[in-house]
Motif scaffolding. Sequence first.
Motif, short mmCIF file in Angstrom:
data_model
loop_
_atom_site.label_atom_id
_atom_site.label_comp_id
_atom_site.label_asym_id
_atom_site.label_seq_id
_atom_site.Cartn_x
_atom_site.Cartn_y
_atom_site.Cartn_z
N LEU A 5 -64.50 23.32 36.30
CA LEU A 5 -65.73 22.72 35.80
C LEU A 5 -66.96 23.40 36.38
O LEU A 5 -66.92 23.95 37.48
N ARG A 9 -71.43 19.67 35.50
CA ARG A 9 -70.56 18.69 34.82
C ARG A 9 -69.79 17.85 35.84
O ARG A 9 -69.59 16.65 35.62
N GLU A 30 -72.41 11.64 24.18
CA GLU A 30 -72.27 13.07 23.93
C GLU A 30 -72.38 13.38 22.44
O GLU A 30 -72.85 14.45 22.05
N PRO A 35 -73.55 17.34 25.65
CA PRO A 35 -72.73 17.16 26.86
C PRO A 35 -73.43 16.29 27.90
O PRO A 35 -74.65 16.37 28.08
N GLU A 37 -73.71 16.39 31.06
CA GLU A 37 -74.49 17.03 32.11
C GLU A 37 -75.90 17.43 31.64
O GLU A 37 -76.79 17.64 32.46
N ASP A 86 -61.88 17.89 34.00
CA ASP A 86 -62.37 17.25 32.78
C ASP A 86 -61.16 16.95 31.90
O ASP A 86 -60.49 17.88 31.42
#
Length: 385
Positions: A5, A9, A30, A35, A37, A86
Amino acid sequence: MVEPLTAERAVALVGFVRARGRATWMVRGEAAWGPLEEWWGRRRTVRWRDLGVPSRSVGRLVDAALEDQVDRDLAWIEANGWRVIDPSEVVALRELPEPPVLLLARGDLGDAPRLAMVGARRASAYGLRIADQIARGVAANGVEVVSGLARGVDGAAHAGALAVGGRTLAVLGAGPDVVYPPEHAALMSEIGIHGTLLTEHLPGVPPRPAHFPRRNRILVALTQALLVVEARLKSGTLTSVRWALDLGRDVLVVPGSIESPLSEGPIQLLREGAIPVGGPDHVLEAMGLDDETSLVATPAADHDATPAEERLLTLLAGDGLDLDDLVRFSGDAPSRVLTLLLSLELRDLVVRGEGMRWRTGRARSAGDQENRGAKENPGADPDLI
């Protein structure tokens, strides 16, 4: 292999989970904003209510103290050899209706075929012996044994795989720093060194009852088949069966005595069409891994011992030894010695006395007598010695 990752994230996922965010909220966010992040840093201005987040949960997601806690979590994870994964990168988990938001892993998630093994926590001697035997057999043939580190069948399955140098994966129902059950501390340590530990919980999260049925969805999704070794008709083991059926995994069952309450679950599953198995070869066949050129003999079936176990049994001959002396004389790590002793104990080759003193068990003594008889009567029928 799972791709590493980005730091951004990892921070976002850990923060979202620490704030007790749900996967459905993240999926909606999302879908709307990209995303996690990319908008986690401005979460105090996010329209959380648009995602269906209740007012009482919004406060946790925007709490200013969250950032310091995330820093502590990430520091612990890195310092103790774990990493953040993830789950969207793990293909098998995409089948779940509500996959975990993150996973913490110690060890690799490779691409070996996997077998989930579950069963009674208060398993019988028969159940423990069969779980150990099957785990050894399939692990020796390259199958990774997956279970939940619980008492009973879970522990026997993990220990059996490790005893033959095979791979095993434990899916935990608590944070990575929480040993549960406590008596499996050495086993958990050994899996962390020679296998894989996996959890969807952050450090400090205790083992709550609700965690274990949800843990089972991960355990089953990662595998090609589920094997049940002893279970009462109404037991947590059968939640794994429901996940297996929902996800299209084969359900395999070890038959047991019709007089045992621990056979209630297996008998019902067999009536409903589960696949009966009588040993590791049957399991490998059901998994499509029964090519005769790839099979190796099941090591340590019944009362046999691996070379590493044989060394411990030699040391224990006579009056036995306590754990400290056994570690010193064997030269192995304490966690390794305890894992081997657990596997030997399951097969009645060693017994544990007071003060963690170990000695050889009845099965070992019987085997020694049989071997002596065979040497004295080389032409005799071994069944008549």
